[in-house]
Design a protein around this motif. Structure first.
Motif, mmCIF file in Angstrom:
data_model
loop_
_atom_site.group_PDB
_atom_site.id
_atom_site.type_symbol
_atom_site.label_atom_id
_atom_site.label_comp_id
_atom_site.label_asym_id
_atom_site.label_seq_id
_atom_site.Cartn_x
_atom_site.Cartn_y
_atom_site.Cartn_z
ATOM 1 N N TRP A 27 0.825 -1.202 0.000
ATOM 2 C CA TRP A 27 0.000 0.000 0.000
ATOM 3 C C TRP A 27 0.858 1.251 0.000
ATOM 4 C CZ3 TRP A 27 -4.612 0.239 -1.662
ATOM 5 C CH2 TRP A 27 -5.458 -0.848 -1.537
ATOM 6 N N LEU A 28 1.955 1.255 0.748
ATOM 7 C CA LEU A 28 2.848 2.419 0.771
ATOM 8 C C LEU A 28 3.435 2.657 -0.615
ATOM 9 C CD1 LEU A 28 4.236 4.666 2.344
ATOM 10 C CD2 LEU A 28 6.064 3.047 2.860
ATOM 11 N N GLU A 29 3.895 1.590 -1.264
ATOM 12 C CA GLU A 29 4.438 1.718 -2.618
ATOM 13 C C GLU A 29 3.366 2.227 -3.581
ATOM 14 O OE1 GLU A 29 7.430 1.263 -4.227
ATOM 15 O OE2 GLU A 29 8.346 1.196 -2.251
ATOM 16 N N LEU A 30 2.136 1.729 -3.450
ATOM 17 C CA LEU A 30 1.049 2.162 -4.317
ATOM 18 C C LEU A 30 0.751 3.644 -4.116
ATOM 19 C CD1 LEU A 30 -1.131 1.371 -6.397
ATOM 20 C CD2 LEU A 30 -2.631 0.869 -4.458
ATOM 21 N N ILE A 31 0.652 4.072 -2.882
ATOM 22 C CA ILE A 31 0.369 5.484 -2.585
ATOM 23 C C ILE A 31 1.511 6.367 -3.074
ATOM 24 C CG2 ILE A 31 0.112 7.149 -0.697
ATOM 25 C CD1 ILE A 31 -1.410 4.857 0.806
ATOM 26 N N ALA A 32 2.749 5.963 -2.803
ATOM 27 C CA ALA A 32 3.900 6.739 -3.276
ATOM 28 C C ALA A 32 3.928 6.773 -4.798
ATOM 29 C CB ALA A 32 5.203 6.142 -2.731
ATOM 30 N N GLY A 33 3.647 5.641 -5.449
ATOM 31 C CA GLY A 33 3.647 5.586 -6.908
ATOM 32 C C GLY A 33 2.614 6.515 -7.512
ATOM 33 N N ILE A 34 1.408 6.486 -6.977
ATOM 34 C CA ILE A 34 0.349 7.377 -7.479
ATOM 35 C C ILE A 34 0.733 8.835 -7.229
ATOM 36 C CG2 ILE A 34 -2.040 8.099 -7.123
ATOM 37 C CD1 ILE A 34 -2.674 5.086 -6.579
ATOM 38 N N ALA A 35 1.269 9.118 -6.050
ATOM 39 C CA ALA A 35 1.678 10.491 -5.731
ATOM 40 C C ALA A 35 2.754 10.977 -6.699
ATOM 41 C CB ALA A 35 2.178 10.575 -4.290
ATOM 42 N N PHE A 36 3.720 10.116 -7.028
ATOM 43 C CA PHE A 36 4.784 10.517 -7.949
ATOM 44 C C PHE A 36 4.256 10.740 -9.362
ATOM 45 C CE2 PHE A 36 8.001 8.368 -5.009
ATOM 46 C CZ PHE A 36 8.324 9.577 -4.405
ATOM 47 N N VAL A 37 3.351 9.899 -9.828
ATOM 48 C CA VAL A 37 2.767 10.092 -11.157
ATOM 49 C C VAL A 37 2.001 11.417 -11.203
ATOM 50 C CG1 VAL A 37 1.048 9.242 -12.803
ATOM 51 C CG2 VAL A 37 2.691 7.646 -11.802
ATOM 52 N N VAL A 38 1.176 11.660 -10.191
ATOM 53 C CA VAL A 38 0.399 12.899 -10.142
ATOM 54 C C VAL A 38 1.331 14.110 -10.059
ATOM 55 C CG1 VAL A 38 -1.208 14.238 -8.714
ATOM 56 C CG2 VAL A 38 -1.664 11.825 -9.186
ATOM 57 N N LEU A 39 2.361 14.018 -9.213
ATOM 58 C CA LEU A 39 3.312 15.111 -9.075
ATOM 59 C C LEU A 39 4.054 15.377 -10.387
ATOM 60 C CD1 LEU A 39 4.675 17.148 -7.171
ATOM 61 C CD2 LEU A 39 6.266 15.337 -6.531
ATOM 62 N N GLY A 40 4.465 14.326 -11.074
ATOM 63 C CA GLY A 40 5.159 14.488 -12.351
ATOM 64 C C GLY A 40 4.280 15.132 -13.405
ATOM 65 N N ILE A 41 3.038 14.695 -13.520
ATOM 66 C CA ILE A 41 2.103 15.273 -14.492
ATOM 67 C C ILE A 41 1.796 16.724 -14.118
ATOM 68 C CG2 ILE A 41 -0.263 15.142 -15.378
ATOM 69 C CD1 ILE A 41 0.013 12.045 -15.120
ATOM 70 N N TRP A 42 1.594 16.976 -12.838
ATOM 71 C CA TRP A 42 1.322 18.334 -12.377
ATOM 72 C C TRP A 42 2.460 19.282 -12.748
ATOM 73 C CZ3 TRP A 42 3.985 21.099 -8.569
ATOM 74 C CH2 TRP A 42 3.378 22.290 -8.166
ATOM 75 N N ALA A 43 3.704 18.845 -12.558
ATOM 76 C CA ALA A 43 4.858 19.694 -12.870
ATOM 77 C C ALA A 43 4.934 19.992 -14.368
ATOM 78 C CB ALA A 43 6.144 19.020 -12.390
ATOM 79 N N PHE A 44 4.571 19.025 -15.217
ATOM 80 C CA PHE A 44 4.538 19.274 -16.657
ATOM 81 C C PHE A 44 3.448 20.290 -17.025
ATOM 82 C CE2 PHE A 44 6.718 15.205 -18.029
ATOM 83 C CZ PHE A 44 7.714 15.855 -18.736
ATOM 84 N N MET A 45 2.312 20.208 -16.365
ATOM 85 C CA MET A 45 1.155 21.034 -16.732
ATOM 86 C C MET A 45 1.216 22.462 -16.175
ATOM 87 S SD MET A 45 -1.838 18.156 -16.328
ATOM 88 C CE MET A 45 -3.114 19.390 -16.355
ATOM 89 N N HIS A 46 2.045 22.721 -15.192
ATOM 90 C CA HIS A 46 2.093 24.039 -14.550
ATOM 91 C C HIS A 46 3.489 24.640 -14.602
ATOM 92 C CE1 HIS A 46 -1.519 22.162 -12.808
ATOM 93 N NE2 HIS A 46 -2.006 23.393 -12.892
ATOM 94 N N PRO A 47 3.946 25.016 -15.780
ATOM 95 C CA PRO A 47 5.301 25.572 -15.882
ATOM 96 C C PRO A 47 5.456 26.928 -15.194
ATOM 97 C CG PRO A 47 4.171 25.773 -17.977
ATOM 98 C CD PRO A 47 3.282 24.966 -17.075
ATOM 99 N N GLN A 48 4.367 27.634 -14.987
ATOM 100 C CA GLN A 48 4.428 28.956 -14.379
ATOM 101 C C GLN A 48 4.517 28.904 -12.851
ATOM 102 O OE1 GLN A 48 1.778 27.515 -15.693
ATOM 103 N NE2 GLN A 48 0.056 27.840 -14.330
ATOM 104 N N VAL A 49 4.438 27.715 -12.284
ATOM 105 C CA VAL A 49 4.458 27.582 -10.821
ATOM 106 C C VAL A 49 5.816 28.037 -10.293
ATOM 107 C CG1 VAL A 49 4.344 25.923 -8.923
ATOM 108 C CG2 VAL A 49 2.796 25.714 -10.855
ATOM 109 N N ALA A 50 5.780 28.759 -9.183
ATOM 110 C CA ALA A 50 7.014 29.269 -8.581
ATOM 111 C C ALA A 50 7.897 28.120 -8.120
ATOM 112 C CB ALA A 50 6.677 30.172 -7.398
ATOM 113 N N MET A 51 9.194 28.371 -8.105
ATOM 114 C CA MET A 51 10.162 27.351 -7.693
ATOM 115 C C MET A 51 9.917 26.915 -6.249
ATOM 116 S SD MET A 51 12.582 25.482 -8.657
ATOM 117 C CE MET A 51 14.266 25.391 -9.146
ATOM 118 N N THR A 52 9.410 27.804 -5.419
ATOM 119 C CA THR A 52 9.141 27.441 -4.034
ATOM 120 C C THR A 52 8.123 26.313 -3.950
ATOM 121 O OG1 THR A 52 9.627 29.680 -3.309
ATOM 122 C CG2 THR A 52 8.379 28.307 -1.788
#
Length: 180
Positions: free
Chosen positions: A9-34
């Motif tokens: 379950w930990l691996e599954l949650i971390a895996g989903i979080a990483f996929v979502v985080l990676g897609i989010w970073a691609f979709m929001h280039p204007q997001v501040a570095m902070t």
């Protein structure tokens, strides 16, 4: 069908979080570095905890464990906490810490390969090997070129986080994430 253990379950949650985080970073280039620093700080803490748990799991079931897994887990947690506590300084330090985190995590994954092959088979072994080698290459490229890291961090990180997330999801549903 076998029930998933806490590790799966930990691996599954971390895996989903990483996929979502990676897609989010691609979709929001204007997001501040902070914002990116805080997100990657959380990701480092999650992955560090997963590495430490993997160390404990391997130790419990085999009597042996790769100490590098424990060390990389501790370093990941420490790096993540530093990024969460000092996000302004983290933006500059991230150009050095992020490649080190990539390299440490990939080395940790490589030390898990014999166990992965025994438990999950050749397919998962090959997938993890390829992901880890790609991460090592990206980590060393970023380490030796801080300007490259600063200018392309989002792209490298986004792509690798999606791959890392896929690896975590596959690991969670493989025999490694299950307990009889």
């Amino acid at each position: 069908m076998k029930k998933l253990s806490g590790f799966g379950w930990l691996e599954l949650i971390a895996g989903i979080a990483f996929v979502v985080l990676g897609i989010w970073a691609f979709m929001h280039p204007q997001v501040a570095m902070t914002g990116m620093v805080l997100a990657y700080g959380m990701a480092a803490v999650i992955m560090g905890i997963a590495d430490i748990i993997m160390y404990i799991q391997i130790e419990r079931y085999t009597g042996l464990s790769p100490v590098i897994s424990l060390i990389s887990g501790i370093l990941s947690v420490m790096s993540g906490i530093m990024l969460l506590v000092y996000p302004a300084a983290g933006a500059l330090v991230l150009t050095l810490l992020f490649p080190i985190w990539f390299i440490a995590h990939c080395i940790s994954k490589l030390t898990h390969l014999p166990h992965i092959r025994r438990v999950a088979g050749n397919g998962m072994y090959t997938f993890t090997l390829v992901i880890s080698i790609a991460g090592l290459i990206l980590g060393f490229m970023m380490l030796f070129s801080p300007w490259l890291t600063l200018s392309t961090l989002r792209y490298f990180a986004s792509a690798y986080l999606v791959l890392l997330g896929m690896d975590g999801i596959v690991m969670a549903i493989s025999p490694i994430g299950r307990r009889p």
